[in-house]
Design a protein around this motif. Structure first.
Motif, mmCIF file in Angstrom:
data_model
loop_
_atom_site.group_PDB
_atom_site.id
_atom_site.type_symbol
_atom_site.label_atom_id
_atom_site.label_comp_id
_atom_site.label_asym_id
_atom_site.label_seq_id
_atom_site.Cartn_x
_atom_site.Cartn_y
_atom_site.Cartn_z
ATOM 1 N N ILE A 128 0.843 -1.206 0.000
ATOM 2 C CA ILE A 128 0.000 0.000 0.000
ATOM 3 C C ILE A 128 0.876 1.253 0.000
ATOM 4 N N TYR A 129 1.897 1.274 0.850
ATOM 5 C CA TYR A 129 2.811 2.425 0.888
ATOM 6 C C TYR A 129 3.530 2.613 -0.452
ATOM 7 N N THR A 130 3.952 1.518 -1.067
ATOM 8 C CA THR A 130 4.640 1.595 -2.355
ATOM 9 C C THR A 130 3.721 2.214 -3.402
ATOM 10 N N GLN A 131 2.451 1.774 -3.440
ATOM 11 C CA GLN A 131 1.495 2.335 -4.399
ATOM 12 C C GLN A 131 1.202 3.811 -4.111
ATOM 13 N N ALA A 132 1.127 4.168 -2.832
ATOM 14 C CA ALA A 132 0.875 5.571 -2.468
ATOM 15 C C ALA A 132 2.042 6.457 -2.895
ATOM 16 N N ILE A 133 3.253 5.983 -2.708
ATOM 17 C CA ILE A 133 4.433 6.756 -3.119
ATOM 18 C C ILE A 133 4.446 6.917 -4.638
ATOM 19 N N LYS A 134 4.140 5.835 -5.354
ATOM 20 C CA LYS A 134 4.118 5.908 -6.817
ATOM 21 C C LYS A 134 3.052 6.897 -7.279
ATOM 22 N N TRP A 135 1.865 6.850 -6.679
ATOM 23 C CA TRP A 135 0.801 7.792 -7.042
ATOM 24 C C TRP A 135 1.249 9.224 -6.798
ATOM 25 N N SER A 136 1.890 9.466 -5.660
ATOM 26 C CA SER A 136 2.365 10.804 -5.326
ATOM 27 C C SER A 136 3.418 11.276 -6.329
ATOM 28 N N MET A 137 4.327 10.393 -6.706
ATOM 29 C CA MET A 137 5.383 10.756 -7.655
ATOM 30 C C MET A 137 4.804 11.072 -9.032
ATOM 31 N N VAL A 138 3.823 10.299 -9.473
ATOM 32 C CA VAL A 138 3.223 10.524 -10.788
ATOM 33 C C VAL A 138 2.357 11.788 -10.769
ATOM 34 N N SER A 139 1.526 11.951 -9.760
ATOM 35 C CA SER A 139 0.603 13.090 -9.732
ATOM 36 C C SER A 139 1.320 14.423 -9.551
ATOM 37 N N SER A 140 2.470 14.421 -8.908
ATOM 38 C CA SER A 140 3.205 15.681 -8.720
ATOM 39 C C SER A 140 4.288 15.880 -9.782
ATOM 40 N N LYS A 141 4.316 14.992 -10.786
ATOM 41 C CA LYS A 141 5.299 15.060 -11.874
ATOM 42 C C LYS A 141 6.739 15.042 -11.347
ATOM 43 N N SER A 142 6.957 14.317 -10.275
ATOM 44 C CA SER A 142 8.280 14.248 -9.658
ATOM 45 C C SER A 142 9.289 13.512 -10.530
ATOM 46 N N TYR A 143 8.833 12.524 -11.298
ATOM 47 C CA TYR A 143 9.764 11.805 -12.168
ATOM 48 C C TYR A 143 10.388 12.757 -13.195
ATOM 49 N N ARG A 144 9.587 13.687 -13.696
ATOM 50 C CA ARG A 144 10.096 14.670 -14.655
ATOM 51 C C ARG A 144 11.154 15.556 -13.997
ATOM 52 N N GLN A 145 10.915 15.921 -12.738
ATOM 53 C CA GLN A 145 11.876 16.754 -12.011
ATOM 54 C C GLN A 145 13.183 15.997 -11.763
ATOM 55 N N ILE A 146 13.075 14.713 -11.454
ATOM 56 C CA ILE A 146 14.274 13.893 -11.247
ATOM 57 C C ILE A 146 15.066 13.797 -12.553
ATOM 58 N N SER A 147 14.365 13.655 -13.675
ATOM 59 C CA SER A 147 15.041 13.609 -14.971
ATOM 60 C C SER A 147 15.727 14.939 -15.280
ATOM 61 N N GLN A 148 15.093 16.045 -14.918
ATOM 62 C CA GLN A 148 15.713 17.357 -15.137
ATOM 63 C C GLN A 148 16.964 17.509 -14.279
#
Length: 190
Positions: free
Chosen positions: A96-116
């Motif tokens: 559940i925590y893993t899915q919540a973290i993934k949802w948070s990362m996707v919804s806040s566009k954090s993966y894009r920021q990490i790539s930048q």
């Protein structure tokens, strides 16, 4: 550690800012050159002036292709954050925590920021990320956000050695705030 007075904090800040500036200015000059190379601005003003009859400068930029390929591979092969169980019965909660973290990362566009941040690191040698809690949309719980910082706005202890900054005594993030933002941050000083 005893609480410092405002004047002591200001003096400590100025001391660390001066030390960091003296040590990081060489890196910033080199990073500016690296960015110019990346965008194809590889000729000096003197070299441009020496071109005869206003000929266009021909620059074949191999660097941009390689950096873009590297960043593209990072984006395609990113790994998700996983929460691992300590004991067998923790596995359901960890999922559940893993899915919540993934949802948070996707919804806040954090993966894009990490790539930048990865791109900044590939071009200029350093990429900075900050993790914050934003109360702009959710005023009760807040949202976790990851942001890629401008590498020219960050200065830190020049003597750090560890990649995780565990031995870094200070990090200075420069910037200009609107008066309202400053009052919000330091309401008791306004």
């Amino acid at each position: 550690m005893p609480e410092l007075k405002d004047e002591e904090v200001r003096q400590l800040y100025q001391k660390h800012l001066k030390l960091a500036s003296e040590n990081w200015n060489g890196h910033y000059a080199q990073a500016e050159d690296d960015i110019k190379m990346y965008v194809g601005d590889q000729l000096t003003a003197n070299q441009r002036k020496n071109l005869s009859n206003g000929e266009p400068a021909l620059v074949i930029n191999y660097l941009k292709k390689r950096v873009d390929l590297l960043v593209g591979q990072q984006m395609q092969n990113k790994t998700d954050i996983r929460v691992l169980p300590v004991e067998g019965e923790d596995s359901g909660l960890c999922d559940i925590y893993t899915q919540a973290i993934k949802w948070s990362m996707v919804s806040s566009k954090s993966y894009r920021q990490i790539s930048q941040g990865s791109k900044n690191s590939s071009i200029s040698g350093l990429g900075w990320l900050s993790c914050e809690v934003s109360f702009a949309k959710d005023i009760i719980n807040g949202d976790i956000t990851v942001r890629s910082e401008d590498p020219f706005r960050i200065m830190c202890d020049p003597n750090f050695k560890e990649m995780d900054l565990s031995d870094c005594r200070y990090i200075i993030r420069g910037g200009i705030l609107a008066k309202e933002e400053a009052v919000e941050l330091w309401r008791e000083k306004a």
